[in-house]
Scaffold this motif. Structure first.
Motif, PDB file in Angstrom:
ATOM      1  N   UNK A   1      -6.790   1.713  -4.640  1.00  0.00           N
ATOM      2  CA  UNK A   1      -5.347   1.510  -4.831  1.00  0.00           C
ATOM      3  C   UNK A   1      -4.765   2.291  -6.014  1.00  0.00           C
ATOM      4  N   UNK A   2      -5.459   2.281  -7.151  1.00  0.00           N
ATOM      5  CA  UNK A   2      -4.874   2.977  -8.312  1.00  0.00           C
ATOM      6  C   UNK A   2      -4.676   4.475  -8.099  1.00  0.00           C
ATOM      7  N   UNK A   3      -5.323   5.061  -7.065  1.00  0.00           N
ATOM      8  CA  UNK A   3      -5.247   6.507  -6.890  1.00  0.00           C
ATOM      9  C   UNK A   3      -4.180   6.936  -5.884  1.00  0.00           C
TER      10      UNK A   3
ATOM     11  N   UNK B   1      -1.031  10.451  -2.663  1.00  0.00           N
ATOM     12  CA  UNK B   1       0.168  10.354  -1.826  1.00  0.00           C
ATOM     13  C   UNK B   1      -0.196  10.208  -0.356  1.00  0.00           C
ATOM     14  N   UNK B   2      -1.272   9.483  -0.138  1.00  0.00           N
ATOM     15  CA  UNK B   2      -1.705   9.215   1.240  1.00  0.00           C
ATOM     16  C   UNK B   2      -1.943   7.730   1.397  1.00  0.00           C
ATOM     17  N   UNK B   3      -2.175   7.317   2.624  1.00  0.00           N
ATOM     18  CA  UNK B   3      -2.450   5.904   2.884  1.00  0.00           C
ATOM     19  C   UNK B   3      -3.782   5.501   2.253  1.00  0.00           C
ATOM     20  N   UNK B   4      -3.937   4.241   1.900  1.00  0.00           N
ATOM     21  CA  UNK B   4      -5.176   3.783   1.282  1.00  0.00           C
ATOM     22  C   UNK B   4      -6.407   4.182   2.099  1.00  0.00           C
ATOM     23  N   UNK B   5      -6.338   3.955   3.402  1.00  0.00           N
ATOM     24  CA  UNK B   5      -7.489   4.255   4.259  1.00  0.00           C
ATOM     25  C   UNK B   5      -7.880   5.729   4.168  1.00  0.00           C
ATOM     26  N   UNK B   6      -6.874   6.585   4.222  1.00  0.00           N
ATOM     27  CA  UNK B   6      -7.158   8.026   4.208  1.00  0.00           C
ATOM     28  C   UNK B   6      -7.701   8.467   2.853  1.00  0.00           C
TER      29      UNK B   6
ATOM     30  N   UNK C   1      -9.337   6.618   0.710  1.00  0.00           N
ATOM     31  CA  UNK C   1     -10.698   6.108   0.590  1.00  0.00           C
ATOM     32  C   UNK C   1     -11.667   6.971   1.374  1.00  0.00           C
ATOM     33  N   UNK C   2     -11.227   7.372   2.524  1.00  0.00           N
ATOM     34  CA  UNK C   2     -12.089   8.176   3.387  1.00  0.00           C
ATOM     35  C   UNK C   2     -12.405   9.527   2.735  1.00  0.00           C
ATOM     36  N   UNK C   3     -11.397  10.151   2.189  1.00  0.00           N
ATOM     37  CA  UNK C   3     -11.605  11.455   1.548  1.00  0.00           C
ATOM     38  C   UNK C   3     -12.559  11.358   0.363  1.00  0.00           C
ATOM     39  N   UNK C   4     -12.346  10.330  -0.443  1.00  0.00           N
ATOM     40  CA  UNK C   4     -13.231  10.151  -1.602  1.00  0.00           C
ATOM     41  C   UNK C   4     -14.634   9.808  -1.132  1.00  0.00           C
TER      42      UNK C   4
ATOM     43  N   UNK D   1     -10.381  -0.427   0.165  1.00  0.00           N
ATOM     44  CA  UNK D   1     -11.700  -0.581  -0.447  1.00  0.00           C
ATOM     45  C   UNK D   1     -12.694   0.370   0.176  1.00  0.00           C
ATOM     46  N   UNK D   2     -13.311   1.151  -0.653  1.00  0.00           N
ATOM     47  CA  UNK D   2     -14.324   2.093  -0.189  1.00  0.00           C
ATOM     48  C   UNK D   2     -15.699   1.501  -0.489  1.00  0.00           C
TER      49      UNK D   2
END
Length: 598
Positions: free
Chosen positions: A46-48, A53-58, A60-63, A83-84
């Motif tokens: 969430x803090x990122x 500037x993307x959805x939480x899911x996206x 998290x997925x990238x990270x 949550x990742x």
RNA sequence: GCCCCGGUAGCUCAGCUGGAUAGAGCAACUGCCUUCUAAGCAGUAGGUCAUGGGUUCGAAUCCCGUCCGGGGUACCA
């Protein structure tokens, strides 16, 4: 490098590469993945979002993708909302256990050159009555805190300030002279502190009777309390003591020595000790001198009646009395003197007072006064303020006889432990002596754990009828787990099986429960550290419980010695041995011994 | 009066510097000992996190008010 530190740094790297953002370490929130989700470590993304500037899911997925590519230990990841969840390779955890087993001081920080000295004051009894439940909490906290600080690379000096002088002990002395019948611990068979405590109660009884009589004769309550012959005599005795009257001083020495002998027995049984003991009779004059110096230097002021005061209104506090109008010292005076002596005697970096929260104000003031007197360490004093022990009947009050005596309590708990063990037939194979030793260990373990598992800052409830429990979240539960492990290890030794540290297993042969247990073990150093930072033995206590509970779950459905696959057997043996070692080490920080059989 | 601390299941307590559906133990009920210690393990049931607002993506957790409980508050320690 530990896995979370590694992940943290790679996350920072990922944020830079993916979103061109330089995040701070603190913004990387890693936590243990909750049981209901897959994974071991979870990153909160969430803090990122404001940078991606993307959805939480996206995000998290990238990270997650980046982490999986750049951190070998990360086997897979999954994303649930923001949550990742990262799954760590099982062999990583096994490696940590193998290392932990070989580490002599696992969980403790290595003693280093720049070790700081912490002085911990605890216990601090008055010499007119025996120790009670309130003192027990104090002693257990003080001792455990000292052990925890040692594990966190402190040089610790345990100290005790004995309140050995004053009107209270004179009351007992007077009672002995008048109604003591020449009783001594030797000729009465009584423990010295109890004998003196009974005399104190005897004094109070006579004193109360005198007051009642004076009230009958029409005197006011306040007048009667002041005029009663007993209290007059006690005051007279105190004046004689201060004047050095040899007869009074002799009696004082004798009776205090009885008390100390009694205290020593109780301390020994409780398993606490001190490196240096201070006596108020030796420090109060130092304090008085300090106050008089403060008066000369204009730090304090004198009222018309001769009493000496500190004006603390600048600090948002009130006026504080430092010397009575008759020149005698009060509690604060003595504490000033004691503090000064301690800093003269030792090179103290951190002075910690283990004293109940009812004295919060006192220690706030003490720090300010020492600071005003020019001691740069004054403001650095730390009051380890713990909550009171309450009984179902309310607060403990010595004079009303509602205290739970320390010795009686321990006796009672040993009785229960003995009865329980006999019913279960647990210790039949032991000699009488060994069995008694074990009962003692279990009883004390139950008592200590019960008290230490509670957050020190909070008040706690102790019900003598119900709080003595040996099942569930208790000391004996943890001790039992240790005994079970020892039993397995004994049988392993009989079979000629050694604990091996270096072996590899296929990651898939490690079950979820085994992995949970491994993860729990790796958390021990963090628990010790956190306990040190927060001054909280409860952190260690609760950790030990979680560890024991998880071991029992593992033990229930994983055969160890009878396991056919020898590599798996070796792993389970190592796992068990390591848990046993950590339990023993953790419980030691609480001052609790663990038996090999029970 | 003023100051400080606390209020989480019937009871005793966890819940880290805000993070996913609030966790244990005891007590109650139900299973599990021919197999390494059953002081154990598994399950059922039990919650408006005192209460009302606020802060924000998100509050048991932070802020304010209220109620309740405890402690302190100038010659006790």
């Amino acid at each position: 490098m530990k896995i979370d530190e590694l992940i943290q740094s790679v996350v920072l790297e990922a944020l830079k590469k993916l979103y061109d953002f330089e995040a701070s370490k603190e913004s990387v929130q890693l936590q243990n993945t909750r049981k209901d989700f897959d994974g071991d470590i979870t990153l909160v993304v969430f803090p990122f979002l404001r940078y991606s500037k993307k959805k939480p899911e996206d995000t998290a997925k990238e990270i997650g993708e980046y982490l999986q590519e750049n951190v070998d230990e990360i086997k897979s990841y999954n994303v649930v909302k923001g949550f990742l969840n990262l799954e760590i390779d099982n062999n990583y955890w096994l490696g940590r256990i193998q290392k932990a087993w070989g580490d002599e001081i696992f969980g403790h920080q290595k003693p280093s050159e720049k070790q700081k000295t912490a002085m911990v004051e605890y216990s601090s009894p008055n010499t007119n009555k025996p120790l009670h439940l309130g003192h027990i909490r104090n002693n257990l906290l003080g001792y455990s805190l000292s052990e925890i600080l040692k594990a966190n690379n402190y040089h610790v000096v345990k100290t005790n300030i004995v309140n050995d002088r004053g009107i209270h002990i004179c009351k007992s002395m007077l009672a002995w002279q008048k109604w003591g019948n020449q009783q001594t611990p030797e000729n009465s068979g009584m423990k010295g502190d109890h004998l003196v405590g009974d005399l104190y109660v005897a004094f109070d009884k006579h004193y109360k009777a005198e007051i009642a009589e004076l009230l009958n004769n029409g005197m006011s309550q306040k007048e009667a309390e002041d005029q009663a012959p007993s209290i007059q005599e006690a005051r007279d005795m105190l004046r004689k003591w201060e004047a050095g009257d040899s007869e009074v001083v002799q009696l004082w020495k004798t009776m205090n020595s009885w008390v100390y002998e009694g205290f020593d027995t109780t301390y020994k049984r409780l398993g606490v000790d001190f490196d240096k003991i201070y006596y108020e009779s030796e420090t109060y004059l130092v304090g008085k001198d300090e106050v008089l110096r403060g008066l000369e230097e204009g730090i304090f002021y004198k009222k018309e009646d001769g009493s000496v005061w500190a004006d603390l209104t600048d600090e948002g506090l009130d006026q504080k009395l430092l010397l009575r109008s008759d020149g005698t010292s009060v509690y604060m005076t003595q504490d000033i003197g004691t503090a000064k002596m301690r800093f003269k005697d030792f090179d103290i970096d951190k002075m910690i007072y283990v004293v109940g929260n009812e004295q919060n104000y006192h220690f706030q003031v003490l720090a300010i006064l020492l600071d005003k007197l020019g001691y740069d360490w004054g403001k650095g004093l730390h009051h380890f303020s713990y909550g009171m022990v309450e009984l179902p009947s309310g607060k403990m009050k010595s004079r009303e006889g509602t205290v739970v005596d320390a010795d009686d309590l321990m006796d009672g708990m040993v009785d229960v432990a003995r009865k329980m063990a006999e019913e279960l037939g647990k210790l039949d194979s032991l000699t009488q002596e060994e069995a008694e030793k074990t009962y003692e260990m279990i009883a004390l373990g139950a008592l200590k754990y019960f008290i230490l598992k509670v957050d020190p800052k909070k008040n706690m409830m102790f019900n003598p009828e119900e709080s003595i429990d040996f099942n569930g979240n208790t000391g004996p539960f943890i001790q039992y787990t240790h005994a079970r492990i020892k039993s397995v290890l004994r049988k392993a030794a009989e079979k000629g099986l050694d604990i091996k540290e270096n072996f590899a297993v296929s990651p898939t042969t490690i079950s979820n429960k085994e992995k949970d247990l491994m993860k729990r073990i790796t958390q021990f150093p963090e628990a010790v550290k956190e306990a040190g930072i927060n001054y909280s033995p409860a952190v260690v206590a609760n950790y030990c419980y979680e560890l024991a509970k998880e071991f029992n779950q593992f033990y229930h459905d994983h055969p160890i010695l009878t396991e056919q696959d020898s590599v798996v057997r070796d792993m389970r043996l190592l796992l068990s041995a390591t848990v046993g070692k950590v339990i023993k080490s953790g419980m030691k920080l609480l001052g609790i011994e663990v038996p090999d059989r029970m």
